[in-house]
Design a protein around this motif. Structure first.
Motif, PDB file in Angstrom:
ATOM      1  N   ASN A 401       0.856  -1.178   0.000  1.00  7.99           N
ATOM      2  CA  ASN A 401       0.000   0.000   0.000  1.00  7.99           C
ATOM      3  C   ASN A 401       0.900   1.238   0.000  1.00  7.99           C
ATOM      4  O   ASN A 401       1.639   1.459   0.953  1.00  7.99           O
ATOM      5  CB  ASN A 401      -0.903  -0.009   1.238  1.00  7.99           C
ATOM      6  N   PRO A 402       0.876   2.053  -1.064  1.00  2.00           N
ATOM      7  CA  PRO A 402       1.758   3.231  -1.125  1.00  2.00           C
ATOM      8  C   PRO A 402       1.488   4.223  -0.007  1.00  2.00           C
ATOM      9  O   PRO A 402       2.358   5.041   0.332  1.00  2.00           O
ATOM     10  CB  PRO A 402       1.447   3.834  -2.498  1.00  2.00           C
ATOM     11  N   ASN A 403       0.305   4.156   0.585  1.00  2.57           N
ATOM     12  CA  ASN A 403      -0.009   5.078   1.676  1.00  2.57           C
ATOM     13  C   ASN A 403       0.565   4.611   3.011  1.00  2.57           C
ATOM     14  O   ASN A 403       0.529   5.360   3.994  1.00  2.57           O
ATOM     15  CB  ASN A 403      -1.530   5.222   1.810  1.00  2.57           C
ATOM     16  N   ILE A 404       1.051   3.382   3.053  1.00  2.00           N
ATOM     17  CA  ILE A 404       1.627   2.838   4.285  1.00  2.00           C
ATOM     18  C   ILE A 404       3.062   2.448   3.985  1.00  2.00           C
ATOM     19  O   ILE A 404       3.303   1.500   3.223  1.00  2.00           O
ATOM     20  CB  ILE A 404       0.827   1.618   4.781  1.00  2.00           C
ATOM     21  N   PRO A 405       4.075   3.154   4.520  1.00  2.00           N
ATOM     22  CA  PRO A 405       5.472   2.812   4.242  1.00  2.00           C
ATOM     23  C   PRO A 405       5.780   1.386   4.681  1.00  2.00           C
ATOM     24  O   PRO A 405       5.203   0.867   5.638  1.00  2.00           O
ATOM     25  CB  PRO A 405       6.261   3.836   5.075  1.00  2.00           C
ATOM     26  N   ARG A 406       6.697   0.766   3.959  1.00  2.60           N
ATOM     27  CA  ARG A 406       7.068  -0.613   4.255  1.00  2.60           C
ATOM     28  C   ARG A 406       7.698  -0.698   5.642  1.00  2.60           C
ATOM     29  O   ARG A 406       8.505   0.133   6.029  1.00  2.60           O
ATOM     30  CB  ARG A 406       8.045  -1.118   3.210  1.00  2.60           C
ATOM     31  N   GLY A 407       7.311  -1.723   6.365  1.00  2.00           N
ATOM     32  CA  GLY A 407       7.862  -1.975   7.682  1.00  2.00           C
ATOM     33  C   GLY A 407       7.162  -1.247   8.795  1.00  2.00           C
ATOM     34  O   GLY A 407       7.609  -1.299   9.937  1.00  2.00           O
ATOM     35  N   THR A 408       6.090  -0.540   8.490  1.00  2.00           N
ATOM     36  CA  THR A 408       5.389   0.218   9.528  1.00  2.00           C
ATOM     37  C   THR A 408       4.178  -0.524  10.053  1.00  2.00           C
ATOM     38  O   THR A 408       3.320   0.053  10.688  1.00  2.00           O
ATOM     39  CB  THR A 408       4.931   1.576   8.972  1.00  2.00           C
ATOM     40  N   GLU A 409       4.082  -1.801   9.770  1.00  2.00           N
ATOM     41  CA  GLU A 409       2.929  -2.565  10.245  1.00  2.00           C
ATOM     42  C   GLU A 409       3.428  -3.838  10.885  1.00  2.00           C
ATOM     43  O   GLU A 409       4.241  -4.566  10.317  1.00  2.00           O
ATOM     44  CB  GLU A 409       2.006  -2.899   9.065  1.00  2.00           C
ATOM     45  N   ASP A 410       2.966  -4.080  12.116  1.00  2.00           N
ATOM     46  CA  ASP A 410       3.393  -5.296  12.795  1.00  2.00           C
ATOM     47  C   ASP A 410       2.466  -6.441  12.445  1.00  2.00           C
ATOM     48  O   ASP A 410       1.529  -6.294  11.665  1.00  2.00           O
ATOM     49  CB  ASP A 410       3.462  -5.079  14.314  1.00  2.00           C
ATOM     50  N   SER A 411       2.698  -7.579  13.057  1.00  2.00           N
ATOM     51  CA  SER A 411       1.911  -8.777  12.717  1.00  2.00           C
ATOM     52  C   SER A 411       0.464  -8.651  13.123  1.00  2.00           C
ATOM     53  O   SER A 411      -0.384  -9.393  12.631  1.00  2.00           O
ATOM     54  CB  SER A 411       2.526 -10.013  13.391  1.00  2.00           C
ATOM     55  N   ASN A 412       0.122  -7.729  14.015  1.00  2.00           N
ATOM     56  CA  ASN A 412      -1.254  -7.540  14.428  1.00  2.00           C
ATOM     57  C   ASN A 412      -1.980  -6.509  13.582  1.00  2.00           C
ATOM     58  O   ASN A 412      -3.129  -6.193  13.851  1.00  2.00           O
ATOM     59  CB  ASN A 412      -1.309  -7.102  15.896  1.00  2.00           C
ATOM     60  N   GLY A 413      -1.309  -5.992  12.599  1.00  2.00           N
ATOM     61  CA  GLY A 413      -1.958  -5.033  11.713  1.00  2.00           C
ATOM     62  C   GLY A 413      -1.850  -3.606  12.194  1.00  2.00           C
ATOM     63  O   GLY A 413      -2.336  -2.697  11.538  1.00  2.00           O
ATOM     64  N   SER A 414      -1.196  -3.340  13.328  1.00  2.00           N
ATOM     65  CA  SER A 414      -1.068  -1.969  13.809  1.00  2.00           C
ATOM     66  C   SER A 414       0.193  -1.331  13.248  1.00  2.00           C
ATOM     67  O   SER A 414       1.168  -2.012  12.927  1.00  2.00           O
ATOM     68  CB  SER A 414      -1.024  -1.958  15.346  1.00  2.00           C
ATOM     69  N   LEU A 415       0.187  -0.031  13.141  1.00  2.00           N
ATOM     70  CA  LEU A 415       1.283   0.703  12.531  1.00  2.00           C
ATOM     71  C   LEU A 415       2.327   1.072  13.579  1.00  2.00           C
ATOM     72  O   LEU A 415       2.016   1.401  14.725  1.00  2.00           O
ATOM     73  CB  LEU A 415       0.748   1.967  11.848  1.00  2.00           C
ATOM     74  N   THR A 416       3.587   1.045  13.188  1.00  2.00           N
ATOM     75  CA  THR A 416       4.696   1.414  14.072  1.00  2.00           C
ATOM     76  C   THR A 416       5.585   2.423  13.345  1.00  2.00           C
ATOM     77  O   THR A 416       6.050   2.162  12.235  1.00  2.00           O
ATOM     78  CB  THR A 416       5.534   0.180  14.448  1.00  2.00           C
ATOM     79  N   GLY A 417       5.853   3.561  13.953  1.00  2.00           N
ATOM     80  CA  GLY A 417       6.651   4.603  13.300  1.00  2.00           C
ATOM     81  C   GLY A 417       8.126   4.249  13.261  1.00  2.00           C
ATOM     82  O   GLY A 417       8.682   3.671  14.191  1.00  2.00           O
ATOM     83  N   ARG A 418       8.837   4.631  12.170  1.00  2.00           N
ATOM     84  CA  ARG A 418      10.273   4.347  12.048  1.00  2.00           C
ATOM     85  C   ARG A 418      11.075   5.182  13.046  1.00  2.00           C
ATOM     86  O   ARG A 418      12.111   4.764  13.542  1.00  2.00           O
ATOM     87  CB  ARG A 418      10.743   4.651  10.633  1.00  2.00           C
ATOM     88  N   CYS A 419      10.603   6.374  13.346  1.00  2.00           N
ATOM     89  CA  CYS A 419      11.352   7.242  14.244  1.00  2.00           C
ATOM     90  C   CYS A 419      11.471   6.606  15.618  1.00  2.00           C
ATOM     91  O   CYS A 419      12.488   6.727  16.301  1.00  2.00           O
ATOM     92  CB  CYS A 419      10.698   8.615  14.340  1.00  2.00           C
ATOM     93  N   GLY A 420      10.441   5.914  16.073  1.00  2.00           N
ATOM     94  CA  GLY A 420      10.491   5.241  17.358  1.00  2.00           C
ATOM     95  C   GLY A 420      11.541   4.164  17.370  1.00  2.00           C
ATOM     96  O   GLY A 420      12.283   3.996  18.338  1.00  2.00           O
ATOM     97  N   PHE A 421      11.703   3.442  16.280  1.00  2.00           N
ATOM     98  CA  PHE A 421      12.710   2.382  16.191  1.00  2.00           C
ATOM     99  C   PHE A 421      14.110   2.978  16.258  1.00  2.00           C
ATOM    100  O   PHE A 421      14.992   2.484  16.950  1.00  2.00           O
ATOM    101  CB  PHE A 421      12.497   1.603  14.899  1.00  2.00           C
ATOM    102  N   ARG A 422      14.344   4.115  15.563  1.00  2.00           N
ATOM    103  CA  ARG A 422      15.661   4.755  15.550  1.00  2.00           C
ATOM    104  C   ARG A 422      16.003   5.310  16.942  1.00  2.00           C
ATOM    105  O   ARG A 422      17.136   5.249  17.407  1.00  2.00           O
ATOM    106  CB  ARG A 422      15.710   5.883  14.532  1.00  2.00           C
ATOM    107  N   LEU A 423      14.994   5.826  17.663  1.00  2.00           N
ATOM    108  CA  LEU A 423      15.237   6.372  18.975  1.00  2.00           C
ATOM    109  C   LEU A 423      15.687   5.300  19.951  1.00  2.00           C
ATOM    110  O   LEU A 423      16.619   5.484  20.731  1.00  2.00           O
ATOM    111  CB  LEU A 423      13.967   7.067  19.480  1.00  2.00           C
ATOM    112  N   VAL A 424      15.051   4.157  19.905  1.00  2.00           N
ATOM    113  CA  VAL A 424      15.443   3.036  20.765  1.00  2.00           C
ATOM    114  C   VAL A 424      16.849   2.590  20.447  1.00  2.00           C
ATOM    115  O   VAL A 424      17.647   2.289  21.332  1.00  2.00           O
ATOM    116  CB  VAL A 424      14.438   1.876  20.601  1.00  2.00           C
ATOM    117  N   LEU A 425      17.245   2.586  19.183  1.00  2.00           N
ATOM    118  CA  LEU A 425      18.582   2.159  18.761  1.00  2.00           C
ATOM    119  C   LEU A 425      19.644   3.137  19.295  1.00  2.00           C
ATOM    120  O   LEU A 425      20.689   2.733  19.800  1.00  2.00           O
ATOM    121  CB  LEU A 425      18.647   2.076  17.241  1.00  2.00           C
TER     122      LEU A 425
END
Length: 436
Positions: A401-425
């Motif tokens: 889906n072009p409206n949903i960036p790749r990797g922003t959806e977990d296995s439960n179908g909810s969206l996860t922001g990339r910025c949150g992943f970078r902050l944890v790293l």
């Protein structure tokens, strides 16, 4: 003066017919009045439908010489151009004449007749009781057809045919008061597939050996609910086809007929036909319910063919599903006409459904906000009725889906922001540097 009144009896009439009520009376006096009544509420109410008053009529010149004693015969008629069910009931004709001795005294007499209005049934339908519902392939079970006939007066005669031949059925007793929807579920239990009977029972005569105590209670014919020991299906049974039931005779049919009054004066008749279903011989059998009624010139009928489902037609919307879409998978029909109505069960091959359940019942399976992980997943739809079952598979293809960036959806179908992943790293790296 004397007066005698009689009304000609009427044969039963059909709704829509024109009816003429005839009141004959003989007298040697002079007429005073004629009044017709329709009697309702068991005789407590009399509705006046026709009145003739001789005081205001000049059409009786032939009665002027009332002093001459002679018998005069008259007839009063009332015509109902189009009778309805509501016209059914008693009618009375009241006649009054002047007494010959004194003009002030009136002699009265009356006659009555009952108008019997019949109505042919307006609808007839055949359905299967307790469907859709699971049906065991490996145990003989009872099956019931229900014929519903509405709109008739009086109650019609209802009977069943199989492949055009009348069925000789054993009458069943009336259901007990307050039983509600009653069906003969535990009458008889003779027929079993010989490959599914435990050897201990076979040796005791369940399939033709000595008499078993369990077969002595009711007569043979229908399948009853069995104890757990006889419901065990051997693990060696792998065939999805129905087994060949063992019948020592032709099917024994059981018939019950009831009718209930309706507020409009008609009745609803229900007839049930119950027997031990044998998919081996009952598949594609034609059953018809026929009705005879005095208001019908020929029987009316409704027929059904018992058929197992074959080749379900499945559609998926949207046809091109994308991540985050709601996908609907629907059974739209079959390659054949199916009766009774099938039971539909959805499963996901090799895994659970999106909501975590093992299966879903119904013609439609809805997948809310599909994640990318469902791409390539296979879904099975099992359609079954008492005659058989069939499986159909469909594969779900999920596009990006072009409206949903790749990797922003977990296995439960909810969206996860990339910025949150970078902050944890970054925080993790900072902790490591401080420790060193």
């Amino acid at each position: 003066a004397y007066l005698t009144v009689s009304i000609e009896p009427l044969p039963p009439v059909v709704v829509g017919d024109a009816v003429t009520l005839k009141c004959n009376f003989k007298t040697d006096g002079k007429m005073r009045e004629i009044v017709w009544y329709r009697v309702t509420d068991g005789g407590t109410i009399k509705q006046k439908i026709f009145t003739f008053d001789a005081m205001f009529s000049t059409n009786f010149s032939h009665m002027e010489n009332y002093r001459k004693r002679e018998d005069l015969v008259y007839q009063s008629t009332v015509r109902l151009p189009e009778v309805r069910i509501s016209d059914n009931g008693p009618y009375e004709c009241h006649v009054g004449i002047y007494d010959r001795a004194t003009r002030e005294k009136v002699v009265l007499a009356s006659g009555n007749v009952f108008l019997n209005v019949m109505a042919p049934p307006t609808s007839i339908s055949v359905l299967a009781a307790d469907t859709p519902a699971p049906f065991s392939r490996y145990q003989a079970q009872n099956f019931t057809l229900v014929c519903v006939v509405s709109g008739g007066k009086p109650a019609p005669l209802v009977y069943f045919k199989r492949d055009g031949e009348p069925i000789e059925a054993t009458p069943l007793p009336e259901p007990p008061a307050g039983a509600g929807n009653w069906a003969p579920r535990n009458l008889l239990h003779r027929d079993l597939d010989d490959t599914k009977v435990p050897k201990s029972l076979a040796g005791e005569g369940e399939v033709g050996g000595g008499q078993s105590p369990v077969t002595l209670d009711p007569p043979r014919g229908l399948a009853a609910e069995r104890g757990p020991v006889t419901e065990i299906i051997p693990e060696t049974v792998v065939s999805r086809e129905f087994p060949r039931w063992v019948h020592v005779a032709e099917p024994i049919y059981y018939f019950r007929h009831t009718h209930a009054p309706v507020s409009d004066g008609t009745v609803e008749a229900r007839a049930t036909l119950t027997w031990t279903l044998n998919p081996q011989i009952d598949n594609e059998a034609l059953f018809s319910c026929e009705v005879k009624h005095p208001a019908l010139s020929m029987p009316m009928q409704s027929e059904v063919t018992l058929v197992a489902p074959k080749g379900p037609k499945i559609t998926m919307t949207p046809t091109r599903a994308r991540v985050g879409d709601t996908v609907r998978i629907l059974v739209q029909g079959f390659q054949n006409e199916v009766f009774p109505e099938p039971l539909f069960t959805w499963t996901r091959v090799g895994s659970r459904l999106l909501d975590g359940s093992a299966e879903h019942d119904g013609k439609e399976l809805v997948l809310e906000r599909v994640p990318a992980e469902l791409n390539g997943s296979m879904y099975r739809c099992t359609a079954q009725n008492p005659l058989g079952s069939t499986d159909t598979h469909t594969r779900l293809i999920v596009f990006e889906n072009p409206n949903i960036p790749r990797g922003t959806e977990d296995s439960n179908g909810s969206l996860t922001g990339r910025c949150g992943f970078r902050l944890v790293l970054v925080l993790t790296l900072t902790v490591i540097l401080e420790l060193t």
